[in-house]
Design an enzyme around this catalytic site. Structure first.
Site, PDB file in Angstrom:
ATOM      1  N   SER A 169       0.843  -1.189   0.000  1.00 53.41           N
ATOM      2  CA  SER A 169       0.000   0.000   0.000  1.00 53.41           C
ATOM      3  C   SER A 169       0.888   1.252   0.000  1.00 53.41           C
ATOM      4  O   SER A 169       1.743   1.388  -0.872  1.00 53.41           O
ATOM      5  CB  SER A 169      -0.963  -0.054   1.200  1.00 53.41           C
ATOM      6  OG  SER A 169      -1.984   0.893   1.069  1.00 53.41           O
ATOM      7  N   ASP A 222      -8.535  -4.524  -6.240  1.00 52.44           N
ATOM      8  CA  ASP A 222      -8.109  -3.741  -5.079  1.00 52.44           C
ATOM      9  C   ASP A 222      -8.927  -2.459  -4.969  1.00 52.44           C
ATOM     10  O   ASP A 222      -8.953  -1.650  -5.897  1.00 52.44           O
ATOM     11  CB  ASP A 222      -6.617  -3.401  -5.208  1.00 52.44           C
ATOM     12  CG  ASP A 222      -5.998  -2.958  -3.896  1.00 52.44           C
ATOM     13  OD1 ASP A 222      -6.612  -2.128  -3.203  1.00 52.44           O
ATOM     14  OD2 ASP A 222      -4.899  -3.438  -3.586  1.00 52.44           O
ATOM     15  N   HIS A 275      -7.374  -5.831  -0.772  1.00 46.38           N
ATOM     16  CA  HIS A 275      -6.259  -4.881  -0.794  1.00 46.38           C
ATOM     17  C   HIS A 275      -4.954  -5.668  -0.692  1.00 46.38           C
ATOM     18  O   HIS A 275      -4.602  -6.166   0.367  1.00 46.38           O
ATOM     19  CB  HIS A 275      -6.412  -3.921   0.378  1.00 46.38           C
ATOM     20  CG  HIS A 275      -5.426  -2.791   0.387  1.00 46.38           C
ATOM     21  ND1 HIS A 275      -5.039  -2.124  -0.757  1.00 46.38           N
ATOM     22  CD2 HIS A 275      -4.738  -2.207   1.413  1.00 46.38           C
ATOM     23  CE1 HIS A 275      -4.176  -1.167  -0.433  1.00 46.38           C
ATOM     24  NE2 HIS A 275      -3.978  -1.210   0.873  1.00 46.38           N
TER      25      HIS A 275
END
Length: 513
Positions: free
Chosen positions: A226, A452, A482
């Site tokens: 991320s 995602d 995610h």
């Protein structure tokens, strides 16, 4: 009911509310070579409130203990011989033959503002294969957890902050939102003035290069997830010749400004909601929250509209507001494992009980069952506002609402109004978007997930292009949630493990299903 500890562990964002800076900001390193410091590894304490609280990490499956240490780093990298702060680190030593050990593998799990000291143990078993040849290491970045944490509002103030209407429908609600945001930002300046200019991603990248040296590695071996992909890209830009084997998973688009990023997230969360609704209604048994995918989404929209008029009882004494419910739905879309909780939470809300959706929202916001907050919000806002140059006005947001609503009826307003969070910030932002160009870097494996919600798939290819020719190697996972590695998909894990453990670079354009 969902397991609160599991939910908290899965939020790869951050923590709040401890004011003393580890090692202080008063120590002078003028006569000290920080690269030569020796880390004092000891048994890990229980997480601080700023890290989210809870118990000390449990031993690893083979009985080995997690170890923690504090590394000194310059408070201000423009004055590297000046005052220092302490950065909290955690590690699990390599489990395999010491002659096969490659070095340390440094993790950043995202946010920005995620506590690596609490997140790595929560997912440690997932990286057992990598531990055979690496010490697994993570850290609380500056401003986060036990690393000179940014402090803004207290627990009671944050309860009120999160109860407000974050999608104003009229002038009065708009004024309330802007005033509340201004008060939050003023509290950050009052309580953390010294840290606010010094929590940029470029600062954290320089901290990582110091970690590399202190840990004894010639190259930085890195696993970024991320926001950790943005941090890794900035590191590669600053120190391309020092990049070892690196993997970026759940990739932030480095070419977008905050407005473009928010609009991309609106599309991403809408896509995830579409997939959730389709999954529920395509199963053999009846979907308990709708007869068709469109019916599921229509019922959710109707629920949120009703909550805007009249909140439901949530977790006493707080109510489930429209904003809390939207936040809770977004949290559940981060992982396909949470879809069952979202279904249960929606069923419960339709029956007049908002507890599950509020629990999901609390997890996103870093609130524990005892009402204490981590510094997820303070750190996230502080790092973003220090990084991002644009400052958006309410008038600008209102002009952009039609496009955001077209991207997502459910999340459009929510993400559009989030753009005002830096409007009254005390520190200027650094740039429109990060520079991740890294000519001369070793190959970086860039993994994008087509489903995602938070870091939409399109960002992976743009990261590859921005890193430069011969650096980024794209791998696609056709899945949900995610990130890709923690999906347990064997194709993804074999490609990542193969690169990190043996140096074998996957074929560019590989697709895993």
């Amino acid at each position: 009911m969902p397991n609160p500890s599991r939910l908290r562990a899965a939020v790869l964002t951050a923590t709040l509310l401890i004011s003393p800076l580890l090692t202080g900001c008063g120590e002078d390193s003028e006569d000290e070579d920080l690269t030569a410091q020796q880390l004092n590894w000891e048994d890990c304490p229980a997480p601080s409130q700023a890290e989210g609280g809870g118990s000390a990490p449990s031993p690893l499956p083979n009985g080995d203990e997690w170890q923690c240490a504090t590394m000194k780093a310059p408070l201000d990298w423009s004055e590297p011989k000046g005052d220092t702060i302490g950065l909290a680190l955690i590690r699990a030593e390599a489990s395999g033959d010491k002659s096969e050990r490659i070095g340390s593998l440094l993790f950043n799990f995202g946010g920005p503002g995620g506590s690596g000291v609490t997140t790595l143990p929560a997912f440690g078993e997932d990286y057992a294969a990598l531990r055979t040849r690496y010490d697994l290491v993570s850290f609380d970045p500056r401003g986060v957890g036990r690393s000179a944490p940014v402090k803004c509002e207290n627990d009671q103030q944050l309860d009120a902050f999160f109860q407000q209407d974050a999608t104003p429908d009229d002038a009065a609600e708009r004024t309330e939102l802007l005033d509340s945001t201004k008060e939050f930002n003023a509290a950050c300046e009052k309580n953390s003035e010294k840290m606010l200019p010094r929590v940029r991603t470029t600062d954290a990248a320089r901290d990582m290069d110091l970690m590399r040296q202190v840990l004894g590695d010639d190259k930085l071996h890195y696993f970024g997830i991320s926001y950790g992909t943005e941090l890794g890209g900035v590191y590669a830009h600053l120190f391309p010749e020092r990049v070892g084997r690196a993997v970026f998973d759940a990739v932030v688009d480095p070419t977008q400004n905050p407005e473009q990023g928010s609009l991309g997230q609106a599309r991403g969360f809408q896509r995830a909601l579409d997939n959730f609704a389709e999954d529920c209604t395509s199963k053999i048994e009846d979907c308990p929250i709708g007869d068709s995918a469109q019916d599921v989404k229509d019922r959710i929209a109707a629920l949120l509209a009703e909550l805007d008029r009249k909140p439901l009882p949530g977790i006493f004494p707080r109510d489930l507001t429209q904003t809390a419910a939207t936040n809770g739905i977004a949290q559940a879309l981060y992982s396909q494992d949470f879809w069952e909780y979202l279904t249960e939470g929606l069923q419960q809300a339709y029956d007049g009980d908002g507890r599950i959706l509020m629990l999901l929202s609390d997890s996103m916001n870093g609130r524990s069952e005892n009402g204490e907050y981590s510094n997820i919000t303070a750190a996230n806002v502080s790092i973003n506002c220090a990084d991002d140059k644009p400052r958006y006005t309410a008038e600008f947001v209102e002009s952009r609402l039609p496009e955001f609503r077209a991207a997502s009826e459910l999340f459009g307003d929510f993400l559009a109004w989030g753009m005002v969070s830096c409007t009254d910030w005390a520190v200027d932002g650094a740039a429109d978007h990060p520079d991740v160009s890294a000519p001369g870097s070793a190959p970086i494996l860039v993994v994008g997930n087509t489903g995602d919600p938070a870091t939409p798939y399109e960002g992976a290819r743009r990261m590859v292009q921005a890193l430069g020719e011969g650096v980024g190697v794209e791998l696609t996972y056709r899945g949900q949630g995610h990130g890709a590695y923690d999906s347990k998909n064997k194709c993804v894990q074999n490609a990542v493990n193969g690169y990190l453990l043996t140096g074998k670079v996957p074929t560019a354009g590989t697709v895993c299903t």
